[in-house]
Design a protein around this motif. Structure first.
Motif, PDB file in Angstrom:
ATOM      1  N   GLY A 160       2.907  -8.764   0.950  1.00  0.00           N
ATOM      2  CA  GLY A 160       3.669  -9.530   1.938  1.00  0.00           C
ATOM      3  C   GLY A 160       3.793  -8.830   3.274  1.00  0.00           C
ATOM      4  O   GLY A 160       4.092  -9.466   4.286  1.00  0.00           O
ATOM      5  N   HIS A 161       3.573  -7.528   3.292  1.00  0.00           N
ATOM      6  CA  HIS A 161       3.639  -6.737   4.528  1.00  0.00           C
ATOM      7  C   HIS A 161       2.589  -5.637   4.444  1.00  0.00           C
ATOM      8  O   HIS A 161       2.335  -5.099   3.372  1.00  0.00           O
ATOM      9  CB  HIS A 161       5.015  -6.083   4.700  1.00  0.00           C
ATOM     10  CG  HIS A 161       6.163  -7.032   4.608  1.00  0.00           C
ATOM     11  ND1 HIS A 161       6.610  -7.757   5.684  1.00  0.00           N
ATOM     12  CD2 HIS A 161       6.944  -7.389   3.567  1.00  0.00           C
ATOM     13  CE1 HIS A 161       7.633  -8.511   5.306  1.00  0.00           C
ATOM     14  NE2 HIS A 161       7.844  -8.305   4.021  1.00  0.00           N
ATOM     15  N   GLY A 162       1.994  -5.301   5.569  1.00  0.00           N
ATOM     16  CA  GLY A 162       1.085  -4.172   5.621  1.00  0.00           C
ATOM     17  C   GLY A 162      -0.331  -4.489   5.177  1.00  0.00           C
ATOM     18  O   GLY A 162      -0.688  -5.645   4.951  1.00  0.00           O
ATOM     19  N   PRO A 163      -1.145  -3.417   5.051  1.00  0.00           N
ATOM     20  CA  PRO A 163      -2.571  -3.594   4.759  1.00  0.00           C
ATOM     21  C   PRO A 163      -2.851  -3.909   3.297  1.00  0.00           C
ATOM     22  O   PRO A 163      -2.009  -3.704   2.422  1.00  0.00           O
ATOM     23  CB  PRO A 163      -3.156  -2.223   5.130  1.00  0.00           C
ATOM     24  CG  PRO A 163      -2.051  -1.264   4.862  1.00  0.00           C
ATOM     25  CD  PRO A 163      -0.788  -2.013   5.251  1.00  0.00           C
ATOM     26  N   LEU A 164      -4.059  -4.384   3.069  1.00  0.00           N
ATOM     27  CA  LEU A 164      -4.531  -4.656   1.715  1.00  0.00           C
ATOM     28  C   LEU A 164      -4.704  -3.340   0.969  1.00  0.00           C
ATOM     29  O   LEU A 164      -4.899  -2.287   1.565  1.00  0.00           O
ATOM     30  CB  LEU A 164      -5.874  -5.381   1.762  1.00  0.00           C
ATOM     31  CG  LEU A 164      -5.981  -6.610   2.665  1.00  0.00           C
ATOM     32  CD1 LEU A 164      -7.368  -7.207   2.569  1.00  0.00           C
ATOM     33  CD2 LEU A 164      -4.922  -7.618   2.330  1.00  0.00           C
ATOM     34  N   THR A 165      -4.672  -3.419  -0.345  1.00  0.00           N
ATOM     35  CA  THR A 165      -4.904  -2.252  -1.182  1.00  0.00           C
ATOM     36  C   THR A 165      -5.538  -2.737  -2.480  1.00  0.00           C
ATOM     37  O   THR A 165      -6.033  -3.859  -2.534  1.00  0.00           O
ATOM     38  CB  THR A 165      -3.580  -1.463  -1.411  1.00  0.00           C
ATOM     39  OG1 THR A 165      -3.847  -0.273  -2.158  1.00  0.00           O
ATOM     40  CG2 THR A 165      -2.521  -2.290  -2.094  1.00  0.00           C
ATOM     41  N   ALA A 198       0.850  -1.185   0.000  1.00  0.00           N
ATOM     42  CA  ALA A 198       0.000   0.000   0.000  1.00  0.00           C
ATOM     43  C   ALA A 198       0.893   1.245   0.000  1.00  0.00           C
ATOM     44  O   ALA A 198       1.575   1.531   0.970  1.00  0.00           O
ATOM     45  CB  ALA A 198      -0.921   0.001   1.211  1.00  0.00           C
ATOM     46  N   GLY A 199       0.924   1.925  -1.137  1.00  0.00           N
ATOM     47  CA  GLY A 199       1.652   3.193  -1.244  1.00  0.00           C
ATOM     48  C   GLY A 199       3.111   3.093  -1.636  1.00  0.00           C
ATOM     49  O   GLY A 199       3.751   4.118  -1.864  1.00  0.00           O
TER      50      GLY A 199
END
Length: 190
Positions: free
Chosen positions: A167-172, A132-133
């Motif tokens: 693989g890391h962090g929130p869905l997007t 995400a981002g």
């Protein structure tokens, strides 16, 4: 299809248990750590775990693979033979059928030479290719450019409504990343 997210809090790495609800067959993407919660979910759900799909060979994404193979008789799919000695090697772009699910895969090198993105239905599992981002880290400007070009040509062509499970962090989503991804915008400005 049902998808369960499991996060390893020590490495902040996501693993995904993907279940074919019709057949009760399942697979796991990036078995970073095999916790009691994952085993309980598989067993209590009555799921038949058939495979592990690896997005890339970094330790934080495969550290639970040996444990998983001790418990279940599974196949492993990855783009690098160092992941496992009994590997189904996949390279380039293609389609496999696992757990009764059609799985498209795309080679998107840049973060690592063996980075593979898996598409199941309207969802892509990107490992460290895109978050995400941001996009995954790269060793130099050439590999970062290669990664960003791969994202634009292979992933952004799938449609804005596609969910990204990184693989890391929130869905997007593909649409969100097209408009708001800092790394992709910075590279376009160069």
């Amino acid at each position: 299809m049902k998808i369960y997210l499991h996060m390893n809090f020590s490495t902040l790495t996501n693993s995904y248990l993907v279940v074919n609800e019709e057949t009760k067959k399942a697979l796991i993407i990036d078995p970073c750590q095999i916790s009691k919660d994952i085993i309980t979910q598989i067993e209590d759900g009555g799921y038949n775990l058939e495979a592990a799909l690896v997005t890339h060979k970094h330790k934080s994404h495969i550290s639970g693979l040996k444990t998983l193979k001790k418990i279940y008789d599974i196949s492993t799919y990855a783009a690098d033979t160092e992941v496992s000695s009994d590997l189904n090697l996949i390279q380039g772009d293609g389609v496999i059928k696992v757990a009764g699910l059609k799985i498209e895969y795309f080679s998107v090198p840049g973060h690592s030479s063996d980075s593979i993105v898996y598409k199941i239905g309207n969802t892509i599992f990107t490992g460290d290719v895109i978050f995400a981002g941001r996009v995954g880290s790269s060793s130099c400007n050439y590999t970062k450019t290669r990664l960003c070009n791969g994202i634009r040509t292979k992933l952004f062509s799938l449609g804005d409504e596609i969910t990204i499970m990184p693989g890391h962090g929130p869905l997007t989503s593909v649409g969100a990343e097209k408009h708001f991804n800092i790394d992709l915008k910075a590279l376009s400005a160069d």
